[in-house]
Design an enzyme around this catalytic site. Structure first.
Site, PDB file in Angstrom:
ATOM      1  N   SER A   8      -1.775  -5.821   2.717  1.00 53.47           N
ATOM      2  CA  SER A   8      -0.439  -5.284   1.936  1.00 53.47           C
ATOM      3  C   SER A   8      -0.465  -3.644   2.565  1.00 53.47           C
ATOM      4  O   SER A   8      -1.266  -3.015   2.281  1.00 53.47           O
ATOM      5  CB  SER A   8      -0.656  -5.003   0.584  1.00 53.47           C
ATOM      6  N   HIS A  31       2.002  -7.715   5.094  1.00 57.47           N
ATOM      7  CA  HIS A  31       2.502  -7.911   3.562  1.00 57.47           C
ATOM      8  C   HIS A  31       3.451  -6.596   3.118  1.00 57.47           C
ATOM      9  O   HIS A  31       2.608  -5.724   3.111  1.00 57.47           O
ATOM     10  CB  HIS A  31       1.358  -8.378   2.531  1.00 57.47           C
ATOM     11  N   ASP A  33       5.674  -5.008   0.545  1.00 59.63           N
ATOM     12  CA  ASP A  33       5.845  -5.012  -0.935  1.00 59.63           C
ATOM     13  C   ASP A  33       7.317  -4.293  -1.397  1.00 59.63           C
ATOM     14  O   ASP A  33       7.065  -3.015  -1.314  1.00 59.63           O
ATOM     15  CB  ASP A  33       4.725  -4.535  -2.007  1.00 59.63           C
ATOM     16  N   MET A  35       9.883  -3.227  -4.069  1.00 57.75           N
ATOM     17  CA  MET A  35      10.009  -3.044  -5.314  1.00 57.75           C
ATOM     18  C   MET A  35      11.199  -2.254  -5.826  1.00 57.75           C
ATOM     19  O   MET A  35      11.216  -1.164  -5.117  1.00 57.75           O
ATOM     20  CB  MET A  35       8.609  -2.510  -6.216  1.00 57.75           C
ATOM     21  N   HIS A  64       7.335  -9.503   0.186  1.00 56.19           N
ATOM     22  CA  HIS A  64       7.369  -9.955  -1.118  1.00 56.19           C
ATOM     23  C   HIS A  64       8.018  -9.296  -1.987  1.00 56.19           C
ATOM     24  O   HIS A  64       7.908  -8.191  -2.337  1.00 56.19           O
ATOM     25  CB  HIS A  64       5.420  -9.558  -1.409  1.00 56.19           C
ATOM     26  N   MET A  66       9.648  -8.160  -5.212  1.00 60.52           N
ATOM     27  CA  MET A  66       9.491  -7.898  -6.858  1.00 60.52           C
ATOM     28  C   MET A  66      10.596  -7.158  -6.958  1.00 60.52           C
ATOM     29  O   MET A  66      10.678  -5.757  -7.514  1.00 60.52           O
ATOM     30  CB  MET A  66       8.259  -7.004  -6.799  1.00 60.52           C
ATOM     31  N   MET A 135       0.341 -14.737  -8.145  1.00 65.75           N
ATOM     32  CA  MET A 135      -0.110 -13.321  -8.637  1.00 65.75           C
ATOM     33  C   MET A 135      -1.643 -13.216  -9.241  1.00 65.75           C
ATOM     34  O   MET A 135      -1.674 -13.766 -10.248  1.00 65.75           O
ATOM     35  CB  MET A 135       0.744 -12.435  -9.374  1.00 65.75           C
ATOM     36  N   GLY A 140       3.251  -4.680  -9.274  1.00 62.12           N
ATOM     37  CA  GLY A 140       3.665  -3.425  -9.656  1.00 62.12           C
ATOM     38  C   GLY A 140       2.922  -2.216  -8.738  1.00 62.12           C
ATOM     39  O   GLY A 140       3.631  -1.434  -8.460  1.00 62.12           O
ATOM     40  N   PHE A 141       1.644  -2.543  -8.725  1.00 62.21           N
ATOM     41  CA  PHE A 141       0.680  -1.424  -8.259  1.00 62.21           C
ATOM     42  C   PHE A 141      -0.283  -1.895  -7.512  1.00 62.21           C
ATOM     43  O   PHE A 141      -0.943  -3.272  -7.983  1.00 62.21           O
ATOM     44  CB  PHE A 141       0.462  -0.598  -9.315  1.00 62.21           C
ATOM     45  N   GLY A 142      -0.908  -1.385  -6.518  1.00 63.99           N
ATOM     46  CA  GLY A 142      -1.894  -1.708  -5.752  1.00 63.99           C
ATOM     47  C   GLY A 142      -3.250  -1.233  -6.465  1.00 63.99           C
ATOM     48  O   GLY A 142      -3.036  -0.393  -7.465  1.00 63.99           O
ATOM     49  N   GLY A 143      -4.491  -1.664  -6.162  1.00 63.55           N
ATOM     50  CA  GLY A 143      -5.543  -1.172  -6.770  1.00 63.55           C
ATOM     51  C   GLY A 143      -6.078  -1.685  -8.102  1.00 63.55           C
ATOM     52  O   GLY A 143      -6.739  -1.153  -8.645  1.00 63.55           O
ATOM     53  N   ASP A 173      -2.400 -12.517  -4.603  1.00 64.97           N
ATOM     54  CA  ASP A 173      -2.078 -11.294  -4.293  1.00 64.97           C
ATOM     55  C   ASP A 173      -2.514 -10.391  -5.313  1.00 64.97           C
ATOM     56  O   ASP A 173      -2.145 -10.707  -6.718  1.00 64.97           O
ATOM     57  CB  ASP A 173      -0.450 -11.157  -4.110  1.00 64.97           C
ATOM     58  N   GLY A 174      -3.430  -9.439  -5.268  1.00 66.64           N
ATOM     59  CA  GLY A 174      -3.795  -8.449  -6.202  1.00 66.64           C
ATOM     60  C   GLY A 174      -5.315  -8.504  -6.261  1.00 66.64           C
ATOM     61  O   GLY A 174      -6.035  -9.683  -6.843  1.00 66.64           O
ATOM     62  N   GLY A 175      -5.889  -7.528  -6.295  1.00 69.21           N
ATOM     63  CA  GLY A 175      -7.388  -7.287  -6.525  1.00 69.21           C
ATOM     64  C   GLY A 175      -8.218  -8.297  -5.707  1.00 69.21           C
ATOM     65  O   GLY A 175      -9.261  -8.374  -6.023  1.00 69.21           O
ATOM     66  N   GLY A 195      -4.710  -5.276  -0.362  1.00 67.72           N
ATOM     67  CA  GLY A 195      -3.936  -3.865   0.001  1.00 67.72           C
ATOM     68  C   GLY A 195      -5.157  -2.958   0.147  1.00 67.72           C
ATOM     69  O   GLY A 195      -5.608  -2.265   1.153  1.00 67.72           O
ATOM     70  N   SER A 196      -5.759  -2.384  -1.087  1.00 62.17           N
ATOM     71  CA  SER A 196      -6.559  -1.469  -1.127  1.00 62.17           C
ATOM     72  C   SER A 196      -7.694  -1.672  -0.469  1.00 62.17           C
ATOM     73  O   SER A 196      -8.583  -0.901   0.160  1.00 62.17           O
ATOM     74  CB  SER A 196      -6.833  -0.901  -2.506  1.00 62.17           C
TER      75      SER A 196
HETATM   76  C1  DX5 Z   1       1.095  -5.538  -6.122  1.00 62.21           C
HETATM   77  C2  DX5 Z   1       1.521  -5.806  -5.000  1.00 62.21           C
HETATM   78  C3  DX5 Z   1       0.498  -6.266  -3.997  1.00 62.21           C
HETATM   79  C4  DX5 Z   1      -0.741  -5.017  -3.801  1.00 62.21           C
HETATM   80  C5  DX5 Z   1      -1.798  -5.714  -3.774  1.00 62.21           C
HETATM   81  O1  DX5 Z   1       2.105  -5.736  -7.094  1.00 62.21           O
HETATM   82  O2  DX5 Z   1       2.269  -7.126  -4.802  1.00 62.21           O
HETATM   83  O3  DX5 Z   1       0.622  -6.903  -2.684  1.00 62.21           O
HETATM   84  O4  DX5 Z   1      -0.367  -4.322  -2.656  1.00 62.21           O
HETATM   85  O5  DX5 Z   1      -2.946  -4.532  -3.637  1.00 62.21           O
HETATM   86  P1  DX5 Z   1      -4.460  -4.704  -3.964  1.00 62.21           P
HETATM   87  O6  DX5 Z   1      -4.975  -5.415  -2.948  1.00 62.21           O
HETATM   88  O7  DX5 Z   1      -4.943  -3.214  -3.853  1.00 62.21           O
HETATM   89  O8  DX5 Z   1      -4.583  -5.077  -5.218  1.00 62.21           O
HETATM   90 ZN    ZN Z   2       2.526  -8.200  -2.807  1.00 64.66          ZN
END
Ligand code: DX5
Ligand code: ZN
Length: 226
Positions: A8, A31, A33, A35, A64, A66, A135, A140-143, A173-175, A195-196
């Site tokens: 991401s 990927h 995102d 938003m 993706h 959102m 999900m 909403g947020f990475g990390g 997707d996520g974490g 992502g992170s």
């Molecule tokens: C969160 C996004 C993800 C995000 C994942 O809402 O949909 O794609 O970038 O980030 P990480 O891998 O850091 O959880």
């Molecule tokens: Zn995503």
């Protein structure tokens, strides 16, 4: 299917997106995102930027969405050249019509579920879609930290896909990290957004390889492990 990695760019340097895409060129997808600060409490980028990313990306774009009203906005992302367009089940008014429109425009159609949204009401829609996105954080947020409470849903989604006999991909997707990807793969996911853990790594290509290897080791095309 061999596991696929979709880094991401949410965790990339937004001032240098073209070179940030090059860092992940060994992955399968980029990927992106989208938003809108309505469906989720964050604002990222929209159609003009995705159009530019499609042109600059060495990888197919996995959009993706959102956003509210994906019925209205989703097809534009397919027209812009995103090869996969995923919309949220909670936001779509007519998911079948939207998925058909995305496919008609040449994109793969993905259906995303927030952590509290069950897969069961959507099982009969599997023939209309190419991917389910479970999900593993609140969008909403990475990390954020991976939510293990979502793993039973990944298992049920995998079972439903197997029962359907369809070639529907199952994305998480996520974490996703080298540690959590093993549990997600064990549960039956085959496309992994990270992502992170990719952009935060010194060597993104090496991290992609690590994620791919671990997912591969835990992947199963055979019966679901419980
Ligand atoms: C969160 C996004 C993800 C995000 C994942 O809402 O949909 O794609 O970038 O980030 P990480 O891998 O850091 O959880
Ligand atoms: Zn995503």
């Amino acid at each position: 299917m061999a596991p696929q990695i979709s880094p991401s760019i949410l965790s990339a340097d937004f001032a240098h997106l073209a070179s940030e895409l090059e860092r992940i060129a060994s992955a399968d997808w980029a990927h992106v995102d989208v938003m809108d600060n309505h469906f989720v409490p964050n604002l990222t980028l929209g159609l003009p930027v995705v159009e530019a990313l499609v042109k600059a990306s060495p990888l197919p774009v996995d959009a993706h969405l959102m956003i509210d009203d994906p019925d209205r906005w989703g097809p534009g992302y397919a027209e812009a050249g995103a090869q996969s367009v995923t919309f949220h089940a909670e936001a779509a008014r007519a998911p079948v019509r939207l998925a058909r429109e995305l496919r008609r425009l040449g994109a793969r159609a993905g259906l995303a579920l927030k952590p509290a949204t069950p897969i069961e009401p959507f099982v009969d829609l599997l023939p209309e879609i190419d991917m389910v996105l479970v999900m593993t954080v609140e969008p909403g947020f990475g990390g954020q930290a991976f939510l293990d409470v979502c793993l039973p849903k990944v298992r049920r989604a995998r079972q439903a896909i197997r029962d359907s006999g369809l070639d529907v991909w199952l994305q998480v997707d996520g974490g996703v990290t080298p540690e959590t990807i093993e549990r997600a793969a064990d549960a039956g996911a085959d496309v992994f957004v990270a992502g992170s853990s990719v952009y935060g790594a010194e060597d993104a290509a090496a991290q992609i390889e690590t994620l791919r290897e671990r997912a591969q080791r835990h992947s199963h095309d055979g019966p679901v492990r419980t």
